[in-house]
Design a protein around this motif. Structure first.
Motif, PDB file in Angstrom:
ATOM      1  N   ARG A  81     -47.456  33.385 -14.794  1.00 44.41           N
ATOM      2  CA  ARG A  81     -48.128  34.507 -15.463  1.00 44.41           C
ATOM      3  C   ARG A  81     -49.061  34.025 -16.562  1.00 44.41           C
ATOM      4  N   HIS A  92     -45.620  42.124 -11.713  1.00 50.95           N
ATOM      5  CA  HIS A  92     -45.270  42.461 -13.089  1.00 50.95           C
ATOM      6  C   HIS A  92     -44.298  43.630 -13.184  1.00 50.95           C
ATOM      7  N   GLU A 101     -52.536  33.275 -15.217  1.00 50.55           N
ATOM      8  CA  GLU A 101     -53.291  34.353 -14.546  1.00 50.55           C
ATOM      9  C   GLU A 101     -54.612  34.637 -15.266  1.00 50.55           C
ATOM     10  N   PRO A 161     -46.774  37.118  -9.882  1.00 53.99           N
ATOM     11  CA  PRO A 161     -47.798  38.175  -9.915  1.00 53.99           C
ATOM     12  C   PRO A 161     -47.217  39.590  -9.915  1.00 53.99           C
TER      13      PRO A 161
END
Length: 265
Positions: free
Chosen positions: A262, A209, A265, A207
């Motif tokens: 990712r 980034h 997500e 999470p």
């Protein structure tokens, strides 16, 4: 590698808070991009089983050093740092956020040109209930080297004697501020060298980034002699040095899991 002889400063010699400093290295090449001045501050709340600098643990040891002294040392060698900057490592820099914030602020405000700043931290000294104490420091930080010791809460406590909650909170704060971060993970045989643990690390950091790099550091035993000198039992007695040949496989496991996290997500 060259180290600076430290001379204790007093409060009225500086307009900024003094730092408790263990040592200063003038030609650091592994603590951020380029060649760097590296300030190793004194004091660390973690008790990592593989720590190779147990002499930095005690906060009240070390030498009181001023921001002006550090910047003067930088200026005396500035030609070597054109592609580098200043890194504060430890020990644990977040124990002294006022000093590091003042140093990084002066590095950014340098009349001859802005200096790149890098924070090397485990994140544990961050206090989520008083984030304002770290605001000035984080606003003046260009890059963070964040050490994630173990991806599992129980494994983390076994390896460091501390919870990982504050570390995760700090990682989340870095992501919220979008501060470029390189994750560092020491690979220890029998502790953090399984594909499963590395995949869990990848999912943990997915999470965030703001993560721009990943360094898998093979465990070594070069610090054992310090434990002998200090009369401290070494917790990983008998654990062999990590086989460097396995590092690419484990690094790939982290990246694979991070990418998968990712994607979902």
């Amino acid at each position: 590698m060259a180290k600076v002889e430290l001379e204790a400063q007093v409060e009225d010699q500086s307009q900024f808070p003094l730092g408790r400093v263990h040592s200063i290295e003038t030609m650091g090449t592994v603590d951020g991009p380029g060649t760097r001045l590296v300030v190793f501050v004194q004091g660390c709340p973690m008790r990592c089983a593989y720590c190779h600098n147990p002499d930095t643990w005690a906060l009240q040891a070390g030498t009181p050093v001023s921001v002006e002294h550090v910047m003067g040392t930088f200026e005396s060698n500035w030609q070597f740092y054109r592609n580098g900057g200043i890194t504060v490592s430890g020990g644990e820099p977040l124990l002294q956020p006022e000093f590091v914030a003042a140093l990084f602020g002066q590095a950014h405000a340098r009349p001859a040109g802005r200096v790149h700043t890098c924070l090397d931290t485990c994140g544990y000294a961050y206090t989520p209930d008083s984030p304002e104490r770290f605001d000035a420091l984080l606003r003046a930080t260009d890059l963070v080297l964040l050490d994630i010791k173990h991806a599992d809460p129980e494994g983390h406590r076994a390896l460091t004697e501390r919870s990982m909650d504050r570390i995760l909170a700090f990682g989340g704060e870095l992501a919220r501020r979008n501060i470029k971060t390189v994750i560092r993970h020491v690979v220890v045989p029998g502790y953090t060298d399984s594909v499963e643990e590395c995949e869990k690390l990848g999912r943990l950091i997915a999470p965030w980034h703001n993560v721009v790099g990943l360094e898998m550091l093979p465990y070594h035993t070069m610090g054992v002699v310090k434990y002998e000198q200090l009369g401290i039992p070494y917790k990983l007695e008998g654990v062999p040095q990590m086989d460097k040949g396995r590092i690419p496989e484990l690094r790939a496991a982290v990246l694979r899991a991070m990418k998968g996290g990712r994607a979902s997500e």
